[in-house]
Write an enzyme that holds these catalytic residues in place. Structure first.
Site, PDB file in Angstrom:
ATOM      1  N   ILE A   1       0.838  -1.202   0.000  1.00  0.00           N
ATOM      2  CA  ILE A   1       0.000   0.000   0.000  1.00  0.00           C
ATOM      3  C   ILE A   1       0.874   1.255   0.000  1.00  0.00           C
ATOM      4  O   ILE A   1       1.990   1.234   0.519  1.00  0.00           O
ATOM      5  CB  ILE A   1      -0.966  -0.021   1.218  1.00  0.00           C
ATOM      6  CG1 ILE A   1      -1.933   1.170   1.192  1.00  0.00           C
ATOM      7  CG2 ILE A   1      -0.203  -0.116   2.519  1.00  0.00           C
ATOM      8  CD1 ILE A   1      -3.048   1.078   2.240  1.00  0.00           C
ATOM      9  N   CYS A   2       0.339   2.323  -0.574  1.00  0.00           N
ATOM     10  CA  CYS A   2       0.934   3.657  -0.570  1.00  0.00           C
ATOM     11  C   CYS A   2       2.186   3.687  -1.428  1.00  0.00           C
ATOM     12  O   CYS A   2       2.116   3.466  -2.636  1.00  0.00           O
ATOM     13  CB  CYS A   2       1.183   4.125   0.863  1.00  0.00           C
ATOM     14  SG  CYS A   2       1.627   5.878   0.996  1.00  0.00           S
ATOM     15  N   ALA A   3       3.341   3.958  -0.872  1.00  0.00           N
ATOM     16  CA  ALA A   3       4.590   3.961  -1.635  1.00  0.00           C
ATOM     17  C   ALA A   3       5.134   2.555  -1.844  1.00  0.00           C
ATOM     18  O   ALA A   3       5.921   2.324  -2.764  1.00  0.00           O
ATOM     19  CB  ALA A   3       5.631   4.822  -0.924  1.00  0.00           C
TER      20      ALA A   3
END
Length: 193
Positions: free
Chosen positions: A110-112
């Site tokens: 998730i995210c980066a």
């Protein structure tokens, strides 16, 4: 216990590194706990405790040195900065991630953190998402990018960021326990989506 509380013999490992986005880890751990899916938070440092990107102290169940990764069915990589590069710097974890993706075993990021998978060449030809600031990294490494909150392509689950962490966790629950468990869990947490 609510009717949706199911159990599985599968175990999930959520990796924590200094500078992680704590909500992306803790929301997943919370949802999996509520669903009856055994989950450990594993620190990639020599200490079980790490400090998040927002200076929150997060304590895992064990360190990577204390864990046998063969015990876990799914690996989850939260994002955050510098949490994501700190995960990427852990060669033992990266070797395991590569091995699992190549074997078709579940990995979630998730995210980066999806940028790690992209830079390893593991998202080439796959649909994936990430934090908007990292979508170009995915595209530059051959992924078909999406702005959906959660994208599932084969054994890889990716998500956009802290605001999509609940949806991300729900999709991990769905992976193991199906739609009925997810609907029960949504009701229990008063999910509005």
């Amino acid at each position: 216990m609510p009717d949706f509380q199911a159990t599985t013999d599968k175990k999930v490992a959520v990796f924590i590194a200094p500078g992680l986005e704590e909500v992306e880890a803790l929301a997943v751990v919370d949802l999996l706990f509520r669903a009856g899916i055994a989950t450990d938070m594993i620190s990639v440092t020599q200490d079980r405790t790490v400090v998040s990107s927002h200076n929150i102290i997060v304590t895992g169940n064990r360190t990577l040195d204390e864990a046998d990764l063969a015990d876990y069915d799914m690996l989850v990589l939260p994002g955050g900065l510098p949490g994501t590069p700190n995960l990427k710097a852990c060669q033992r974890l990266m070797d395991e991630v590569r091995s699992r993706v190549e074997a078709g075993r579940p990995v979630a990021a998730i995210c980066a953190a999806p940028s790690i998978l992209a830079e390893m060449g593991l998202l080439e030809g796959r649909e994936a998402t990430s934090n908007p600031a990292f979508l170009s990294v995915l595209a530059d490494n051959g992924a078909r990018t999406s702005e959906a909150s959660v994208v599932i392509d084969g054994s890889i689950i990716t998500s956009r960021g802290m605001g999509t962490a609940i949806d991300f966790g729900l999709e991990i629950v769905r992976h193991y326990l199906g739609d009925e468990a997810v609907e029960g869990l949504k009701a229990a947490i008063v999910h509005q989506g």
